[in-house]
Design a protein around this motif. Structure first.
Motif, PDB file in Angstrom:
ATOM      1  N   LYS A   7      15.916 -57.050 -64.441  1.00 63.54           N
ATOM      2  CA  LYS A   7      15.261 -58.226 -63.665  1.00 63.54           C
ATOM      3  C   LYS A   7      16.622 -59.130 -63.528  1.00 63.54           C
ATOM      4  CE  LYS A   7      11.002 -56.997 -64.075  1.00 63.54           C
ATOM      5  NZ  LYS A   7      10.076 -56.994 -62.913  1.00 63.54           N
ATOM      6  N   VAL A   8      16.344 -60.177 -62.673  1.00 61.93           N
ATOM      7  CA  VAL A   8      17.214 -61.247 -62.579  1.00 61.93           C
ATOM      8  C   VAL A   8      16.767 -62.401 -63.144  1.00 61.93           C
ATOM      9  CG1 VAL A   8      18.423 -62.708 -60.851  1.00 61.93           C
ATOM     10  CG2 VAL A   8      18.098 -60.197 -60.381  1.00 61.93           C
ATOM     11  N   TRP A   9      17.614 -62.838 -64.193  1.00 61.92           N
ATOM     12  CA  TRP A   9      17.355 -63.956 -65.226  1.00 61.92           C
ATOM     13  C   TRP A   9      17.909 -65.220 -64.894  1.00 61.92           C
ATOM     14  CZ3 TRP A   9      13.031 -63.856 -68.477  1.00 61.92           C
ATOM     15  CH2 TRP A   9      12.567 -62.636 -68.689  1.00 61.92           C
ATOM     16  N   TYR A  10      17.413 -66.288 -65.095  1.00 61.33           N
ATOM     17  CA  TYR A  10      18.117 -67.970 -65.104  1.00 61.33           C
ATOM     18  C   TYR A  10      17.768 -68.330 -66.387  1.00 61.33           C
ATOM     19  CZ  TYR A  10      18.391 -66.828 -60.160  1.00 61.33           C
ATOM     20  OH  TYR A  10      18.924 -66.272 -59.058  1.00 61.33           O
ATOM     21  N   TYR A  11      18.505 -69.325 -66.909  1.00 57.43           N
ATOM     22  CA  TYR A  11      18.301 -70.234 -67.936  1.00 57.43           C
ATOM     23  C   TYR A  11      18.642 -71.564 -67.704  1.00 57.43           C
ATOM     24  CZ  TYR A  11      23.226 -70.466 -69.868  1.00 57.43           C
ATOM     25  OH  TYR A  11      24.639 -70.664 -70.024  1.00 57.43           O
ATOM     26  N   ALA A  12      18.059 -72.475 -68.439  1.00 56.86           N
ATOM     27  CA  ALA A  12      18.056 -73.873 -68.301  1.00 56.86           C
ATOM     28  C   ALA A  12      18.311 -74.520 -69.640  1.00 56.86           C
ATOM     29  CB  ALA A  12      17.002 -74.481 -67.447  1.00 56.86           C
ATOM     30  N   VAL A  13      19.243 -75.396 -69.836  1.00 54.02           N
ATOM     31  CA  VAL A  13      19.450 -75.842 -70.995  1.00 54.02           C
ATOM     32  C   VAL A  13      18.862 -77.233 -71.255  1.00 54.02           C
ATOM     33  CG1 VAL A  13      21.627 -74.649 -71.638  1.00 54.02           C
ATOM     34  CG2 VAL A  13      21.684 -76.951 -70.291  1.00 54.02           C
ATOM     35  N   GLN A  14      19.082 -78.105 -72.326  1.00 57.65           N
ATOM     36  CA  GLN A  14      17.971 -79.212 -72.438  1.00 57.65           C
ATOM     37  C   GLN A  14      18.453 -80.528 -71.654  1.00 57.65           C
ATOM     38  OE1 GLN A  14      15.896 -79.629 -75.524  1.00 57.65           O
ATOM     39  NE2 GLN A  14      15.892 -77.662 -75.437  1.00 57.65           N
ATOM     40  N   ASP A  15      19.389 -80.403 -71.116  1.00 54.32           N
ATOM     41  CA  ASP A  15      19.673 -81.558 -70.002  1.00 54.32           C
ATOM     42  C   ASP A  15      19.270 -81.060 -68.782  1.00 54.32           C
ATOM     43  OD1 ASP A  15      21.733 -79.946 -69.059  1.00 54.32           O
ATOM     44  OD2 ASP A  15      23.438 -81.136 -69.341  1.00 54.32           O
ATOM     45  N   GLY A  16      18.521 -79.892 -68.338  1.00 52.20           N
ATOM     46  CA  GLY A  16      18.158 -79.448 -67.140  1.00 52.20           C
ATOM     47  C   GLY A  16      19.113 -78.705 -66.422  1.00 52.20           C
ATOM     48  N   THR A  17      20.322 -78.759 -66.885  1.00 52.06           N
ATOM     49  CA  THR A  17      21.351 -77.678 -65.923  1.00 52.06           C
ATOM     50  C   THR A  17      20.799 -76.446 -65.938  1.00 52.06           C
ATOM     51  OG1 THR A  17      22.966 -79.119 -66.769  1.00 52.06           O
ATOM     52  CG2 THR A  17      23.661 -77.141 -65.799  1.00 52.06           C
ATOM     53  N   LYS A  18      20.689 -75.577 -64.933  1.00 46.03           N
ATOM     54  CA  LYS A  18      20.206 -74.245 -64.787  1.00 46.03           C
ATOM     55  C   LYS A  18      21.579 -73.312 -64.373  1.00 46.03           C
ATOM     56  CE  LYS A  18      15.694 -75.434 -62.943  1.00 46.03           C
ATOM     57  NZ  LYS A  18      15.743 -77.198 -62.766  1.00 46.03           N
ATOM     58  N   TYR A  19      21.281 -72.403 -64.890  1.00 39.90           N
ATOM     59  CA  TYR A  19      22.494 -71.161 -64.934  1.00 39.90           C
ATOM     60  C   TYR A  19      21.843 -69.871 -64.500  1.00 39.90           C
ATOM     61  CZ  TYR A  19      25.200 -74.497 -67.744  1.00 39.90           C
ATOM     62  OH  TYR A  19      25.737 -75.863 -68.078  1.00 39.90           O
ATOM     63  N   GLY A  20      22.639 -69.142 -63.824  1.00 40.86           N
ATOM     64  CA  GLY A  20      22.179 -67.754 -63.273  1.00 40.86           C
ATOM     65  C   GLY A  20      22.590 -67.409 -61.960  1.00 40.86           C
ATOM     66  N   PRO A  21      22.421 -66.205 -61.546  1.00 46.83           N
ATOM     67  CA  PRO A  21      21.499 -65.104 -62.201  1.00 46.83           C
ATOM     68  C   PRO A  21      22.219 -64.314 -63.250  1.00 46.83           C
ATOM     69  CG  PRO A  21      22.357 -64.429 -59.973  1.00 46.83           C
ATOM     70  CD  PRO A  21      22.924 -65.667 -60.160  1.00 46.83           C
ATOM     71  N   TYR A  22      21.527 -63.644 -64.154  1.00 46.02           N
ATOM     72  CA  TYR A  22      21.937 -62.674 -65.151  1.00 46.02           C
ATOM     73  C   TYR A  22      21.082 -61.672 -65.121  1.00 46.02           C
ATOM     74  CZ  TYR A  22      24.576 -66.806 -66.517  1.00 46.02           C
ATOM     75  OH  TYR A  22      25.239 -67.770 -66.679  1.00 46.02           O
ATOM     76  N   THR A  23      21.544 -60.503 -65.606  1.00 44.96           N
ATOM     77  CA  THR A  23      20.750 -59.145 -65.794  1.00 44.96           C
ATOM     78  C   THR A  23      20.217 -59.340 -67.277  1.00 44.96           C
ATOM     79  OG1 THR A  23      22.721 -58.120 -66.710  1.00 44.96           O
ATOM     80  CG2 THR A  23      22.351 -57.927 -64.269  1.00 44.96           C
ATOM     81  N   ASP A  24      19.535 -58.359 -67.517  1.00 49.58           N
ATOM     82  CA  ASP A  24      18.689 -58.358 -68.829  1.00 49.58           C
ATOM     83  C   ASP A  24      20.002 -58.228 -70.058  1.00 49.58           C
ATOM     84  OD1 ASP A  24      15.978 -56.318 -67.876  1.00 49.58           O
ATOM     85  OD2 ASP A  24      15.934 -58.358 -68.468  1.00 49.58           O
ATOM     86  N   SER A  25      20.763 -57.361 -69.623  1.00 48.51           N
ATOM     87  CA  SER A  25      21.791 -56.992 -70.704  1.00 48.51           C
ATOM     88  C   SER A  25      22.766 -58.396 -70.780  1.00 48.51           C
ATOM     89  CB  SER A  25      22.606 -55.697 -70.426  1.00 48.51           C
ATOM     90  OG  SER A  25      23.205 -56.103 -69.008  1.00 48.51           O
ATOM     91  N   GLU A  26      23.002 -59.053 -69.840  1.00 44.42           N
ATOM     92  CA  GLU A  26      23.919 -60.210 -69.746  1.00 44.42           C
ATOM     93  C   GLU A  26      23.035 -61.374 -70.739  1.00 44.42           C
ATOM     94  OE1 GLU A  26      26.268 -60.081 -65.769  1.00 44.42           O
ATOM     95  OE2 GLU A  26      24.553 -60.611 -65.556  1.00 44.42           O
ATOM     96  N   LEU A  27      21.609 -61.446 -70.254  1.00 47.62           N
ATOM     97  CA  LEU A  27      20.954 -62.534 -70.942  1.00 47.62           C
ATOM     98  C   LEU A  27      21.141 -62.250 -72.523  1.00 47.62           C
ATOM     99  CD1 LEU A  27      19.226 -65.080 -70.503  1.00 47.62           C
ATOM    100  CD2 LEU A  27      17.279 -63.422 -70.401  1.00 47.62           C
ATOM    101  N   THR A  28      21.002 -60.912 -72.911  1.00 49.26           N
ATOM    102  CA  THR A  28      20.820 -60.730 -74.300  1.00 49.26           C
ATOM    103  C   THR A  28      22.028 -61.102 -74.718  1.00 49.26           C
ATOM    104  OG1 THR A  28      19.465 -58.761 -73.766  1.00 49.26           O
ATOM    105  CG2 THR A  28      20.771 -58.611 -75.725  1.00 49.26           C
ATOM    106  N   LYS A  29      23.235 -60.722 -74.266  1.00 48.14           N
ATOM    107  CA  LYS A  29      24.591 -61.335 -74.813  1.00 48.14           C
ATOM    108  C   LYS A  29      24.849 -62.779 -74.961  1.00 48.14           C
ATOM    109  CE  LYS A  29      27.229 -57.221 -72.965  1.00 48.14           C
ATOM    110  NZ  LYS A  29      28.009 -56.921 -71.943  1.00 48.14           N
ATOM    111  N   LEU A  30      24.177 -63.492 -73.888  1.00 47.43           N
ATOM    112  CA  LEU A  30      24.208 -64.795 -74.191  1.00 47.43           C
ATOM    113  C   LEU A  30      23.311 -65.447 -75.597  1.00 47.43           C
ATOM    114  CD1 LEU A  30      23.610 -65.711 -70.246  1.00 47.43           C
ATOM    115  CD2 LEU A  30      25.668 -66.247 -71.792  1.00 47.43           C
ATOM    116  N   VAL A  31      22.365 -64.609 -75.411  1.00 46.50           N
ATOM    117  CA  VAL A  31      21.416 -65.128 -76.763  1.00 46.50           C
ATOM    118  C   VAL A  31      22.100 -64.689 -77.849  1.00 46.50           C
ATOM    119  CG1 VAL A  31      19.149 -64.752 -77.958  1.00 46.50           C
ATOM    120  CG2 VAL A  31      19.340 -64.919 -75.489  1.00 46.50           C
ATOM    121  N   ARG A  32      22.511 -63.494 -77.844  1.00 49.47           N
ATOM    122  CA  ARG A  32      23.082 -62.969 -79.170  1.00 49.47           C
ATOM    123  C   ARG A  32      24.633 -63.677 -79.719  1.00 49.47           C
ATOM    124  NH1 ARG A  32      22.894 -56.311 -79.173  1.00 49.47           N
ATOM    125  NH2 ARG A  32      20.697 -56.368 -79.546  1.00 49.47           N
TER     126      ARG A  32
END
Length: 70
Positions: A7-32
């Motif tokens: 899937k194609v994922w995006y994320y947003a941080v507390q100040d509202g800045t959005k990032y992406g797109p990321y794959t499942d594996s890329e999102l997992t790495k960002l979290v880890r």
């Protein structure tokens, strides 16, 4: 839009800045790696709105979540 089976994922941080797109594996790495935090939002096309990382399946990858608490 999907890349292969990911899937194609995006994320947003507390100040509202959005990032992406990321794959499942890329999102997992960002979290880890602690790039995303519990209150950051994640989103993909299948979602109606943003979901807090802490409320998603990806929360299992947050640093310290795999430690056994005594």
């Amino acid at each position: 839009m999907e890349t292969g089976n990911d899937k194609v994922w995006y994320y947003a941080v507390q100040d509202g800045t959005k990032y992406g797109p990321y794959t499942d594996s890329e999102l997992t790495k960002l979290v880890r790696n602690g790039i995303l935090h519990a209150n950051d939002g994640i989103w993909m096309m299948d979602f109606d709105g943003w979901v807090r990382l802490e409320d998603s399946i990806y929360s299992i990858y947050m640093p310290g979540r795999d430690e056994v608490k005594a």
